[in-house]
Design an enzyme around this catalytic site. Structure first.
Site, PDB file in Angstrom:
ATOM      1  N   HIS A 186      47.153  47.512  46.906  1.00 48.93           N
ATOM      2  CA  HIS A 186      48.056  46.863  47.847  1.00 48.93           C
ATOM      3  C   HIS A 186      49.428  47.524  47.880  1.00 48.93           C
ATOM      4  CE1 HIS A 186      50.349  45.106  44.537  1.00 48.93           C
ATOM      5  NE2 HIS A 186      49.173  44.869  43.955  1.00 48.93           N
ATOM      6  N   GLU A 213      43.331  40.741  40.946  1.00 48.17           N
ATOM      7  CA  GLU A 213      43.914  41.453  39.819  1.00 48.17           C
ATOM      8  C   GLU A 213      43.510  40.787  38.502  1.00 48.17           C
ATOM      9  OE1 GLU A 213      44.603  43.922  38.350  1.00 48.17           O
ATOM     10  OE2 GLU A 213      46.646  44.553  38.844  1.00 48.17           O
TER      11      GLU A 213
END
Length: 248
Positions: free
Chosen positions: A10, A108
């Site tokens: 990201h 994550e």
């Protein structure tokens, strides 16, 4: 068999800029991260438009009478359900009108009690545990972090599941997070664990990507080969990447 998979980290967040552990806290992209996501989306679309016109077996340009590249048929987009990854995915997918499929297995790594804390503060307060985390020895596990094996396993399972349901010769673009990408790649390369995970992979920069292609060694079960890691747009090699609005 899918043509290839691309794993994209990201764009930048405020926690990235402040050097904080993010983990599974749902931090959005900051203004720089949104700009980075747009640049990476442009670069990836250009890359795929070119790549999809190359025959994977021979490396030769596809003949003019072959079907034209069609993003809707040739590209599948999957993202972590955390907003920073999903927003980055939409920067790539929306100009082509592609759906973004969310998969929480691409989240994550959970960093437990360290989430939201500056790396410098962790280093100061827990020097031994910080050093063990940095060296891949598990110091973070003493503070409730998810294990590297759990992280890599769920990431690999997500990729293998999507690859199994994708169309033949289709490209899948996954949008995820730095630790998740490194550990997932470590688990996808055989024999499992030999690359040493994060200890041997440099941290992937914001809005950079890795590329893996499948192959069948000696007619055996499909395996994955890492072609690129930490690849980014040309602008990422300039100071503008981290400070795009300077002088405006």
């Amino acid at each position: 068999m899918v043509r290839q998979i691309i794993l994209v980290r990201h764009g930048r967040t405020a926690y990235n800029a402040q050097n904080r552990f993010q983990g599974q806290i749902d931090i959005p992209l900051d203004a720089v991260g949104m700009w980075q996501a747009e640049r990476t989306g442009e670069a990836l679309r250009q890359l795929l438009e070119t790549d999809e016109r190359i025959a994977p077996a021979s490396g030769a340009p596809i003949a003019g009478d072959s079907p034209a590249f069609d993003p809707a048929a040739d590209v599948l987009v999957v993202a972590s359900d955390l907003s920073r990854a999903a927003s980055t995915a939409h920067s790539f997918a929306d100009p082509w009108g592609l759906d973004v499929h969310l998969d929480p297995r691409l989240r994550e790594r959970s960093f437990g009690q360290w989430e939201g804390v500056r790396l410098e503060d962790v280093k100061h307060d827990y020097p031994r545990d910080y050093a063990d985390w940095r060296d891949g020895k598990g110091g973070e596990l003493r503070h409730g972090a998810e294990s590297r094996d759990s992280l890599g396993t769920r990431g690999m399972q997500a990729i293998n599941d999507w690859a199994a349901r994708a169309g033949e010769d289709q490209t899948i673009v996954f949008f995820s997070h730095g630790a998740c990408i490194a550990e997932t790649i470590d688990h996808m390369l055989e024999p499992v664990g030999t690359t040493g995970g994060i200890a041997n992979f440099s941290t992937m920069r914001n809005d950079h990507w890795a590329q893996l292609v499948p192959y069948e060694p000696n007619g055996g079960a499909p395996r994955w080969r890492l072609m690129y890691y930490n690849r980014g747009p040309a602008l990422a090699m300039t100071p503008q990447w981290e400070n795009p609005f300077a002088g405006r």
